[in-house]
Design a protein around this motif. Structure first.
Motif, mmCIF file in Angstrom:
data_model
loop_
_atom_site.group_PDB
_atom_site.id
_atom_site.type_symbol
_atom_site.label_atom_id
_atom_site.label_comp_id
_atom_site.label_asym_id
_atom_site.label_seq_id
_atom_site.Cartn_x
_atom_site.Cartn_y
_atom_site.Cartn_z
ATOM 1 N N MET A 1 0.857 -1.188 0.000
ATOM 2 C CA MET A 1 0.000 0.000 0.000
ATOM 3 C C MET A 1 0.895 1.241 0.000
ATOM 4 N N ALA A 2 0.324 2.339 -0.456
ATOM 5 C CA ALA A 2 1.049 3.608 -0.413
ATOM 6 C C ALA A 2 0.051 4.747 -0.296
ATOM 7 N N SER A 3 0.540 5.839 0.225
ATOM 8 C CA SER A 3 -0.185 7.100 0.128
ATOM 9 C C SER A 3 -0.364 7.387 -1.356
ATOM 10 N N PRO A 4 -1.429 8.068 -1.752
ATOM 11 C CA PRO A 4 -1.594 8.403 -3.166
ATOM 12 C C PRO A 4 -0.637 9.492 -3.668
ATOM 13 N N LEU A 5 0.103 10.143 -2.768
ATOM 14 C CA LEU A 5 1.049 11.170 -3.195
ATOM 15 C C LEU A 5 2.210 10.514 -3.937
ATOM 16 N N ASP B 1 -6.679 13.803 14.705
ATOM 17 C CA ASP B 1 -7.384 13.781 13.420
ATOM 18 C C ASP B 1 -6.810 12.701 12.502
ATOM 19 N N ILE B 2 -5.491 12.614 12.481
ATOM 20 C CA ILE B 2 -4.831 11.615 11.630
ATOM 21 C C ILE B 2 -5.212 10.213 12.086
ATOM 22 N N TRP B 3 -5.185 9.971 13.406
ATOM 23 C CA TRP B 3 -5.555 8.650 13.912
ATOM 24 C C TRP B 3 -7.004 8.325 13.554
ATOM 25 N N ALA B 4 -7.891 9.308 13.582
ATOM 26 C CA ALA B 4 -9.302 9.064 13.244
ATOM 27 C C ALA B 4 -9.448 8.546 11.815
ATOM 28 N N ARG B 5 -8.596 8.987 10.902
ATOM 29 C CA ARG B 5 -8.695 8.471 9.532
ATOM 30 C C ARG B 5 -7.866 7.212 9.319
ATOM 31 N N LEU B 6 -6.822 7.001 10.147
ATOM 32 C CA LEU B 6 -5.995 5.799 10.011
ATOM 33 C C LEU B 6 -6.617 4.568 10.663
ATOM 34 N N GLN B 7 -7.301 4.760 11.772
ATOM 35 C CA GLN B 7 -7.797 3.611 12.542
ATOM 36 C C GLN B 7 -8.653 2.652 11.713
ATOM 37 N N PRO B 8 -9.647 3.123 10.942
ATOM 38 C CA PRO B 8 -10.421 2.166 10.137
ATOM 39 C C PRO B 8 -9.565 1.423 9.114
ATOM 40 N N GLY C 1 4.596 12.027 9.164
ATOM 41 C CA GLY C 1 3.464 12.338 10.038
ATOM 42 C C GLY C 1 2.601 11.116 10.303
ATOM 43 N N ILE C 2 2.365 10.328 9.281
ATOM 44 C CA ILE C 2 1.582 9.094 9.417
ATOM 45 C C ILE C 2 2.351 8.101 10.294
ATOM 46 N N MET C 3 3.640 7.972 10.052
ATOM 47 C CA MET C 3 4.455 7.050 10.838
ATOM 48 C C MET C 3 4.486 7.460 12.312
ATOM 49 N N ARG C 4 4.585 8.755 12.574
ATOM 50 C CA ARG C 4 4.605 9.211 13.969
ATOM 51 C C ARG C 4 3.338 8.804 14.710
ATOM 52 N N VAL C 5 2.193 8.958 14.061
ATOM 53 C CA VAL C 5 0.929 8.613 14.716
ATOM 54 C C VAL C 5 0.846 7.102 14.951
ATOM 55 N N ASP D 1 -4.235 4.386 -0.753
ATOM 56 C CA ASP D 1 -5.362 4.688 0.126
ATOM 57 C C ASP D 1 -5.170 6.091 0.687
ATOM 58 N N ALA D 2 -6.220 6.906 0.589
ATOM 59 C CA ALA D 2 -6.156 8.285 1.062
ATOM 60 C C ALA D 2 -5.876 8.383 2.558
ATOM 61 N N ALA D 3 -6.180 7.330 3.318
ATOM 62 C CA ALA D 3 -5.900 7.349 4.761
ATOM 63 C C ALA D 3 -4.410 7.534 5.034
ATOM 64 N N LEU D 4 -3.566 7.128 4.085
ATOM 65 C CA LEU D 4 -2.108 7.214 4.257
ATOM 66 C C LEU D 4 -1.522 8.546 3.793
ATOM 67 N N THR D 5 -2.361 9.454 3.315
ATOM 68 C CA THR D 5 -1.897 10.772 2.870
ATOM 69 C C THR D 5 -1.282 11.524 4.044
ATOM 70 N N GLU D 6 -0.259 12.280 3.770
ATOM 71 C CA GLU D 6 0.448 13.005 4.833
ATOM 72 C C GLU D 6 -0.464 13.972 5.574
ATOM 73 N N MET D 7 -0.022 14.320 6.770
ATOM 74 C CA MET D 7 -0.699 15.288 7.631
ATOM 75 C C MET D 7 -0.950 16.587 6.866
ATOM 76 N N ASP D 8 -2.105 17.172 7.106
ATOM 77 C CA ASP D 8 -2.439 18.471 6.529
ATOM 78 C C ASP D 8 -1.829 19.550 7.428
ATOM 79 N N TRP D 9 -0.876 20.290 6.898
ATOM 80 C CA TRP D 9 -0.190 21.335 7.662
ATOM 81 C C TRP D 9 -0.870 22.695 7.514
ATOM 82 N N GLY D 10 -2.014 22.739 6.832
ATOM 83 C CA GLY D 10 -2.778 23.973 6.743
ATOM 84 C C GLY D 10 -1.956 25.135 6.212
ATOM 85 N N LYS D 11 -1.998 26.270 6.923
ATOM 86 C CA LYS D 11 -1.317 27.486 6.485
ATOM 87 C C LYS D 11 0.205 27.379 6.518
ATOM 88 N N TRP D 12 0.725 26.344 7.153
ATOM 89 C CA TRP D 12 2.179 26.184 7.221
ATOM 90 C C TRP D 12 2.745 25.389 6.046
#
Length: 193
Positions: free
Chosen positions: A51-55, A120-127, A143-147, A73-84
């Motif tokens: 499996m891989a992030s779609p990035l 937030d990341i765990w909420a999308r990774l857990q399923p 970011g995914i690995m850290r969670v 799988d989109a669940a593996l997409t990196e953390m959203d850093w927003g304005k940063w």
């Protein structure tokens, strides 16, 4: 018990420049792709689900080290850093008004402006994690690995992390009623012939 092996994608130009890339879809640096060609998955992981992030940086890394295309799988997409997103981490750290914190001071609810928290990341990774049916290699992001590793180690993003994420290593997690650290904890990619 199902085992999950997670690995970070190879370097991108933004990694090299110290820029926060999050969800920005940046390809591997040409040199990083070439360097990855020296490695493959260890024999015991060669037939696992891939499996891989779609990035593209994660998909490219998976193709190179596994010699096959991954499912994404989109669940593996990196953390959203927003304005940063796209900013230099060192600049944010030096700006005392930015709100930037070192990972040891995050807690599960810390979030960049308009971004995601570890919770937030765990909420999308857990399923995704609980839906695994076979041993799986997942090429993803720090970011995914850290969670995932925080859950496996019982770390709450407070104080020094009990792990250090290095490239070209599979970090093993046992997936049961809860995530636990695998044995061994990590396995190096194999050098090709």
């Amino acid at each position: 018990m199902i085992q999950l092996a997670i690995i970070r994608h190879g370097y991108t130009p933004w990694n090299q420049a110290g820029r926060i890339q999050g969800r920005t879809d940046i390809a591997l640096e040409a040199r990083a792709a070439k360097d990855l060609e020296r490695f493959s998955l260890p024999a015991e992981w060669a037939r696992a689900d891939l499996m891989a992030s779609p990035l593209q940086r994660a998909v490219q890394t998976a193709r190179i080290i596994a010699d096959r295309a991954p499912a994404t799988d989109a669940a593996l997409t990196e953390m959203d850093w927003g304005k940063w997103e796209g900013k230099h981490g060192l600049d944010l750290k030096q700006d005392h008004n930015s709100g930037f914190r070192d990972i040891e001071d995050w807690g599960w609810d810390y979030r960049p402006p308009e971004g995601e928290s570890p919770a937030d990341i765990w909420a999308r990774l857990q399923p995704w994690v609980t839906g695994l049916k076979r041993n799986t290699v997942a090429v993803c992001h720090i970011g995914i690995m850290r969670v995932l590793l925080a859950k496996a180690h019982g770390w709450d993003f407070s104080g020094p992390a009990p792990f250090r994420i290095k490239r070209n290593w599979l970090f093993l997690i046992d997936v049961g009623e809860r995530l636990t650290v695998g044995a061994p904890e990590r396995v190096k990619l194999q050098e090709r012939g």
